[in-house]
Design an enzyme around this catalytic site. Structure first.
Site, short mmCIF file in Angstrom:
data_model
loop_
_atom_site.label_atom_id
_atom_site.label_comp_id
_atom_site.label_asym_id
_atom_site.label_seq_id
_atom_site.Cartn_x
_atom_site.Cartn_y
_atom_site.Cartn_z
N THR A 44 0.84 -1.20 0.00
CA THR A 44 0.00 0.00 0.00
C THR A 44 0.88 1.25 0.00
O THR A 44 2.02 1.19 -0.44
CB THR A 44 -0.97 -0.01 1.20
N VAL A 46 0.91 4.54 2.56
CA VAL A 46 1.46 5.12 3.79
C VAL A 46 2.23 4.06 4.57
O VAL A 46 3.27 4.34 5.17
CB VAL A 46 0.35 5.75 4.66
N CYS A 47 1.74 2.82 4.54
CA CYS A 47 2.34 1.73 5.33
C CYS A 47 3.84 1.57 5.10
O CYS A 47 4.59 1.50 6.08
CB CYS A 47 1.62 0.42 5.06
N PRO A 48 4.32 1.52 3.85
CA PRO A 48 5.77 1.33 3.69
C PRO A 48 6.58 2.51 4.23
O PRO A 48 7.69 2.31 4.70
CB PRO A 48 5.97 1.14 2.19
N LEU A 51 6.78 1.84 8.06
CA LEU A 51 7.63 0.70 8.41
C LEU A 51 9.10 1.00 8.10
O LEU A 51 9.99 0.60 8.86
CB LEU A 51 7.15 -0.55 7.68
#
Length: 187
Positions: A44, A46-48, A51
Site C-alpha cells: 500500500t 502510507v504503510c511502507p 515501516l
C-alpha cells in the site's frame, strides 16, 4: 475501553523475519519491551513509509532492549513477497507478523471489521506484557518512529524511577516531575 495497563492478548502467529518463517507467541514477546505496529495492508502507500521509518530507528530501539513487531491481516507469505520486492520494506529487520484471521488485530482492538484491515495502531508493552502506550491513527495519518522512540525512553524512565513522571515533550536527560502537594497549582 482503554488497553493501558492491560496485558497483551494471547496469540500465536506466523512471521517473516530475517529471511525465514517462524512462529511467534505472546509468551515469546514477554521478557523485553515490545512495540506492536499495526498497519492496514502490504503493498500500500502510507504503510511502507511508516515501516521504513521504524526500520531506520530499529537499531536504537534494540539498544534499549526493545523488539518491534509489525502486524497486518496479510499472511507471512505476503510479508515475504513485499520484503523481497520493495526497497523500503527490504530494510526491515524486525518480525513481520501475519494475522489473516484478525485474532491479534481484534485483541488490540484495532480491527476495521467491514474491511478486514487494521487501523494504524501502535502499542508499547513492558517486559511483563503490560501495555504502557497505545496510539491509534486514522488510515490517512502516518506515524513517527522518532516520537515512539521518545515514548519508549519515557516509559522506561518512569518504570525505573518510582514516583517520577515525564512532562509533555520530555526528552532523555531533561528534568522530570515528582508529583506532590507542593506542586499543585505551581506548574
Amino acid at each position: 475501553m482503554s488497553l493501558i495497563n492491560k496485558s497483551i492478548p494471547t496469540f500465536k502467529a506466523e512471521a517473516f523475519h530475517n529471511g525465514e518463517f517462524r512462529t511467534i507467541t505472546d509468551a515469546d514477546v514477554k521478557g523485553k519491551w515490545s512495540i506492536f505496529i499495526f498497519y492496514p495492508a502490504d503493498f500500500t502507500f502510507v504503510c511502507p513509509t511508516e515501516l521504513e521509518d521504524m526500520a531506520h530507528h530499529y537499531e536504537e530501539l534494540q539498544k534499549l532492549g526493545v523488539e518491534v513487531y509489525s502486524v497486518s491481516t496479510d499472511t507471512h507469505f505476503s510479508h515475504k513477497a513485499w520484503h523481497d520486492s520493495s526497497d523500503a520494506i527490504g530494510k526491515i529487520k524486525f518480525p513481520m507478523l501475519g494475522d489473516p484471521t484478525g485474532t491479534i488485530t481484534r485483541g488490540f482492538d484495532v480491527m476495521i471489521e467491514e474491511d478486514g484491515l487494521a487501523l494504524r495502531g501502535t502499542f508499547l508493552a513492558n517486559p511483563e506484557g503490560i501495555i504502557k502506550v497505545a496510539e491509534i491513527h486514522d488510515l490517512g495519518i502516518g506515524r513517527s518512529a522518532k516520537d515512539m522512540l521518545r515514548k519508549v525512553k519515557a516509559a522506561q524512565y518512569v518504570a525505573t524511577h518510582d514516583g517520577e513522571v515525564c512532562p509533555a515533550a520530555w526528552e532523555e536527560g531533561q528534568k522530570t516531575l515528582t508529583p506532590s502537594l507542593d506542586l499543585v497549582g505551581k506548574i
